[in-house]
Design a protein around this motif. Structure first.
Motif, PDB file in Angstrom:
ATOM      1  N   ILE A   1     103.663  57.859 -22.534  1.00  0.00           N
ATOM      2  CA  ILE A   1     103.430  56.467 -22.134  1.00  0.00           C
ATOM      3  C   ILE A   1     104.092  56.196 -20.782  1.00  0.00           C
ATOM      4  N   LEU A   2     105.317  56.704 -20.638  1.00  0.00           N
ATOM      5  CA  LEU A   2     106.030  56.526 -19.376  1.00  0.00           C
ATOM      6  C   LEU A   2     105.187  56.989 -18.194  1.00  0.00           C
ATOM      7  N   SER A   3     104.489  58.116 -18.385  1.00  0.00           N
ATOM      8  CA  SER A   3     103.772  58.711 -17.260  1.00  0.00           C
ATOM      9  C   SER A   3     102.656  57.797 -16.738  1.00  0.00           C
ATOM     10  N   TYR A   4     102.082  56.945 -17.586  1.00  0.00           N
ATOM     11  CA  TYR A   4     101.056  56.062 -17.017  1.00  0.00           C
ATOM     12  C   TYR A   4     101.520  54.613 -16.864  1.00  0.00           C
ATOM     13  N   TYR A   5     102.520  54.228 -17.659  1.00  0.00           N
ATOM     14  CA  TYR A   5     103.042  52.863 -17.568  1.00  0.00           C
ATOM     15  C   TYR A   5     103.613  52.609 -16.177  1.00  0.00           C
ATOM     16  N   SER A   6     104.303  53.615 -15.665  1.00  0.00           N
ATOM     17  CA  SER A   6     104.925  53.479 -14.359  1.00  0.00           C
ATOM     18  C   SER A   6     103.886  53.355 -13.247  1.00  0.00           C
TER      19      SER A   6
ATOM     20  N   THR B   1     111.863  46.813 -16.995  1.00  0.00           N
ATOM     21  CA  THR B   1     112.824  47.007 -18.081  1.00  0.00           C
ATOM     22  C   THR B   1     112.212  47.855 -19.199  1.00  0.00           C
ATOM     23  N   SER B   2     110.884  47.779 -19.387  1.00  0.00           N
ATOM     24  CA  SER B   2     110.239  48.647 -20.373  1.00  0.00           C
ATOM     25  C   SER B   2     110.257  50.094 -19.899  1.00  0.00           C
ATOM     26  N   THR B   3     110.010  50.286 -18.617  1.00  0.00           N
ATOM     27  CA  THR B   3     110.023  51.639 -18.061  1.00  0.00           C
ATOM     28  C   THR B   3     111.412  52.262 -18.171  1.00  0.00           C
ATOM     29  N   ALA B   4     112.429  51.447 -17.888  1.00  0.00           N
ATOM     30  CA  ALA B   4     113.795  51.956 -17.991  1.00  0.00           C
ATOM     31  C   ALA B   4     114.086  52.411 -19.425  1.00  0.00           C
ATOM     32  N   ALA B   5     113.595  51.646 -20.397  1.00  0.00           N
ATOM     33  CA  ALA B   5     113.832  52.003 -21.797  1.00  0.00           C
ATOM     34  C   ALA B   5     113.159  53.329 -22.147  1.00  0.00           C
ATOM     35  N   LEU B   6     111.944  53.499 -21.668  1.00  0.00           N
ATOM     36  CA  LEU B   6     111.235  54.752 -21.925  1.00  0.00           C
ATOM     37  C   LEU B   6     112.005  55.923 -21.313  1.00  0.00           C
ATOM     38  N   LEU B   7     112.432  55.749 -20.072  1.00  0.00           N
ATOM     39  CA  LEU B   7     113.201  56.798 -19.404  1.00  0.00           C
ATOM     40  C   LEU B   7     114.466  57.128 -20.190  1.00  0.00           C
ATOM     41  N   GLU B   8     115.129  56.084 -20.665  1.00  0.00           N
ATOM     42  CA  GLU B   8     116.410  56.297 -21.349  1.00  0.00           C
ATOM     43  C   GLU B   8     116.241  57.128 -22.626  1.00  0.00           C
ATOM     44  N   SER B   9     115.108  56.978 -23.309  1.00  0.00           N
ATOM     45  CA  SER B   9     114.885  57.822 -24.504  1.00  0.00           C
ATOM     46  C   SER B   9     114.970  59.284 -24.125  1.00  0.00           C
ATOM     47  N   GLY B  10     114.324  59.656 -23.036  1.00  0.00           N
ATOM     48  CA  GLY B  10     114.344  61.050 -22.591  1.00  0.00           C
ATOM     49  C   GLY B  10     115.720  61.460 -22.109  1.00  0.00           C
ATOM     50  N   VAL B  11     116.367  60.553 -21.379  1.00  0.00           N
ATOM     51  CA  VAL B  11     117.679  60.871 -20.823  1.00  0.00           C
ATOM     52  C   VAL B  11     118.702  61.094 -21.942  1.00  0.00           C
ATOM     53  N   THR B  12     118.718  60.173 -22.927  1.00  0.00           N
ATOM     54  CA  THR B  12     119.666  60.320 -24.033  1.00  0.00           C
ATOM     55  C   THR B  12     119.405  61.624 -24.793  1.00  0.00           C
TER      56      THR B  12
ATOM     57  N   THR C   1      87.546  58.701 -19.000  1.00  0.00           N
ATOM     58  CA  THR C   1      87.287  59.046 -17.606  1.00  0.00           C
ATOM     59  C   THR C   1      88.555  59.097 -16.775  1.00  0.00           C
ATOM     60  N   ASN C   2      89.670  58.812 -17.378  1.00  0.00           N
ATOM     61  CA  ASN C   2      90.919  58.976 -16.627  1.00  0.00           C
ATOM     62  C   ASN C   2      92.097  59.144 -17.581  1.00  0.00           C
ATOM     63  N   TRP C   3      93.198  59.505 -16.972  1.00  0.00           N
ATOM     64  CA  TRP C   3      94.425  59.796 -17.716  1.00  0.00           C
ATOM     65  C   TRP C   3      94.933  58.574 -18.484  1.00  0.00           C
ATOM     66  N   PHE C   4      94.710  57.363 -17.936  1.00  0.00           N
ATOM     67  CA  PHE C   4      95.130  56.145 -18.640  1.00  0.00           C
ATOM     68  C   PHE C   4      94.458  56.017 -19.994  1.00  0.00           C
ATOM     69  N   ASP C   5      93.121  56.011 -19.939  1.00  0.00           N
ATOM     70  CA  ASP C   5      92.362  55.815 -21.168  1.00  0.00           C
ATOM     71  C   ASP C   5      92.746  56.866 -22.194  1.00  0.00           C
ATOM     72  N   LEU C   6      92.832  58.081 -21.699  1.00  0.00           N
ATOM     73  CA  LEU C   6      93.119  59.203 -22.575  1.00  0.00           C
ATOM     74  C   LEU C   6      94.467  59.020 -23.272  1.00  0.00           C
ATOM     75  N   LEU C   7      95.498  58.774 -22.468  1.00  0.00           N
ATOM     76  CA  LEU C   7      96.831  58.660 -23.050  1.00  0.00           C
ATOM     77  C   LEU C   7      96.988  57.384 -23.849  1.00  0.00           C
ATOM     78  N   ASP C   8      96.374  56.297 -23.377  1.00  0.00           N
ATOM     79  CA  ASP C   8      96.510  55.049 -24.100  1.00  0.00           C
ATOM     80  C   ASP C   8      95.890  55.195 -25.483  1.00  0.00           C
ATOM     81  N   ALA C   9      94.703  55.796 -25.544  1.00  0.00           N
ATOM     82  CA  ALA C   9      94.047  55.979 -26.838  1.00  0.00           C
ATOM     83  C   ALA C   9      94.859  56.919 -27.725  1.00  0.00           C
ATOM     84  N   PHE C  10      95.302  58.003 -27.151  1.00  0.00           N
ATOM     85  CA  PHE C  10      96.031  58.994 -27.948  1.00  0.00           C
ATOM     86  C   PHE C  10      97.349  58.440 -28.482  1.00  0.00           C
ATOM     87  N   THR C  11      98.115  57.768 -27.615  1.00  0.00           N
ATOM     88  CA  THR C  11      99.400  57.253 -28.074  1.00  0.00           C
ATOM     89  C   THR C  11      99.220  56.024 -28.977  1.00  0.00           C
TER      90      THR C  11
END
Ligand code: PHE
Length: 534
Positions: free
Chosen positions: A141-146, A361-372, A430-440
């Protein structure tokens, strides 16, 4: 055991604002208002609230408790709480294995691969796999939210530099199309935006996320209030408020209820490891119940306010609302441009600034999951951990930047995806957004929520989880609800006894053990196309 003491949030308020920061995001501003308007206004809001309290709050309580009990990242937390190999995990593992083999036989190699890997993971490491899934969901999610965050920054820039002076929605739409068709610029904004979120994490919990949340969340609120007041005082604003909130029970469908349920998950950022991660930094004397209720309240209030900032303006300026990103990037710029007094650029700027904060602030939270995760599992120091997540997921995000208008910008990806997932795949996505949004959103989040409920309800057990929840919460959660609500709780003759019937605690247990898994399963089956009777 790590000798070092884990850092804690400095205050309950800091914790609440940080979690609210993760929860309040794009979902509140462009998704909630629109799905509400479409699905019966106030009637839909009722269903939504029902879902939030039936599912959202109980699962949020689980996640905070899992995090605080273990003081670990999402993966480490599940691993620590699962005492031994569980038969339930094996059962699910075998079921997944069978589905994987079935998929293999029917030719969906890509899906078969994903299913088989998940099955083996579940069989090998048990419920710790759920922690890994949620981390994976967060990173995807982080990869397309940002990237969307980057779009918003472009629009802040454009507002203040006078570049959003569109006559109508079509012009605004063309400008947006031209912008996303320029992937280098989009990529630059995306990396810049994720960089800002990464900067928020450098100071750690108290001096990083908490300090920033305490500045940014009130700022968001003030900006939103300002835009809302301007919007509802435009002449002709009433029609917008009407579209948004007037209860229309005839528009409320089973589909709408499912939308509400899915959104409850997404908007509270559940099943992504975020709330577990943030909970892992929570001191034992803080009240988990009241924190969760505050977060849900703030999240809902902001969503409703966003709708009241958007639709009255759109209707007053004589435009039609559109779905999703179209509403924000096509309809709103044209709307603001028509504001009386020539000050539209300012209101557009303030609105996009508000949206920047929400997404940041949502992006920071996503990043922090990976960082922790990197800090806890591999003892990577904080700064390199931040860099590592930034560089790897930032690069992954480039796929979204370069595929917004189709796969053609990235050589080889289209044929690769078509070969692995079948011919229709690159036509449907047709793009990475749709793909990841649907999958996640359709797969990973519901499954993550399902397994979290099963894990807490039946493996870790509600009794042990309950012990964690009680810390800092006081007797109130063990009082009989009838006694409590009717105002007799303090009386000696109603003192807590061993048989208390319905309490906050037992209600939570019922919801987690039965209601949540069953409801999520039905939602999930429906979403993936299994006919479940409605
Ligand atoms: N809860 C966020 C929103 O409403 C969405 C989100 C999802 C944020 C995943 C972070 C991670 O927009």
């Amino acid at each position: 055991m790590a000798a070092e003491k884990r850092e804690n949030w400095g205050s309950s308020l800091g914790f609440i604002l940080a979690i609210a920061g993760s929860a309040i995001g794009l979902g509140n501003v462009w998704k909630f208002p629109y799905i509400t308007g479409m699905n019966g206004g106030g009637a839909f809001v009722l269903v939504y609230l029902f879902c939030i309290f039936l599912l959202g709050v109980p699962i949020m309580l689980c996640e905070i408790a899992i995090g605080r009990r273990t003081g670990k990242d999402a993966y480490g937390a599940f691993k620590a709480l699962q005492l031994r190999r569980s038969r339930l995990a094996n059962l699910f593992g075998v079921m997944l294995l069978a589905s994987g083999i079935y998929l293999l036989a029917t030719g969906g190699y890509g899906f078969a691969f994903i299913t088989l890997v998940s099955a083996l993971l579940l069989l090998k490491i048990g419920f710790a796999a759920v922690g890994l899934w949620s981390l994976l969901a967060a990173m995807l999610i982080l990869s397309y939210y940002s990237v969307v965050g980057g779009w918003i920054l472009e629009y802040v820039w454009k507002s203040f530099s006078g570049g959003l002076n569109f006559e109508n929605v079509q012009d605004a739409g063309e400008a947006f199309g031209a912008f996303v068709d320029n992937p280098h610029r989009v990529a630059m904004w995306h990396l810049f935006f994720m960089g800002l979120a990464a900067l928020m994490l450098i100071g750690g919990i108290q001096k990083g996320i908490e300090r920033w949340s305490k500045i940014l969340m009130p700022a968001l609120f003030l900006l939103l209030v300002a835009v809302l007041i301007r919007s509802v005082t435009l002449s002709g604003a009433g029609a917008g408020a009407d579209f948004f909130l007037r209860p229309d029970f005839s528009k409320l469908s089973a589909e709408g209820a499912l939308v509400a349920l899915g959104h409850a998950f997404y908007t509270l950022s559940l099943a992504m490891g975020i709330t577990i991660t943030y909970g892992s930094y929570l001191a034992k004397d803080r009240n988990i119940f009241s924190s969760a209720l505050w977060v849900v309240l703030l999240d809902t209030v902001v969503a409703v306010m966003a709708g009241l900032a958007i639709f009255p303006a759109v209707f007053a300026m004589g435009f039609d609302p559109a779905a999703g990103p179209g509403l924000i990037f096509r309809v709103l710029p044209a709307t603001f441009n028509h504001f009386p007094g020539g000050m539209g650029w300012l209101w557009a700027g303030l609105f996009f600034l508000m949206l920047t904060i929400a997404a940041l602030t949502s992006t920071a939270a996503l990043l922090e999951s990976g960082v922790t995760f990197l800090i806890d599992q591999f003892r990577v120091p904080r700064l390199p951990a931040i860099l590592l997540v930034y560089v790897s997921i930032g690069s992954l995000g480039l796929l979204a930047c370069y595929s917004t208008t189709g796969w053609e910008h990235i050589p080889g990806v289209k044929s690769f995806l078509a070969a692995v997932f079948g011919g229709d795949f690159t036509v449907n996505y047709t793009n990475w957004f749709d793909l990841l949004d649907a999958f996640t959103s359709n797969w990973m989040l519901p499954l993550g929520g399902f397994f979290t409920a099963i894990f807490v309800g039946w493996i870790w057990t509600v009794r042990k989880a309950g012990r964690e929840l009680r810390l800092g919460a006081g007797d109130v959660v063990d009082s009989n609800l009838i006694t409590l609500l009717s105002g007799f709780a303090g009386e000696p003759r109603y003192r807590m006894s061993r048989n208390q019937g319905l309490t906050v605690m037992t209600l939570w247990g019922l919801l987690i053990r039965y209601a949540a898994p069953v409801i999520i399963l039905i939602l999930f089956l429906k979403a993936v196309g299994v006919p479940v009777g409605f």
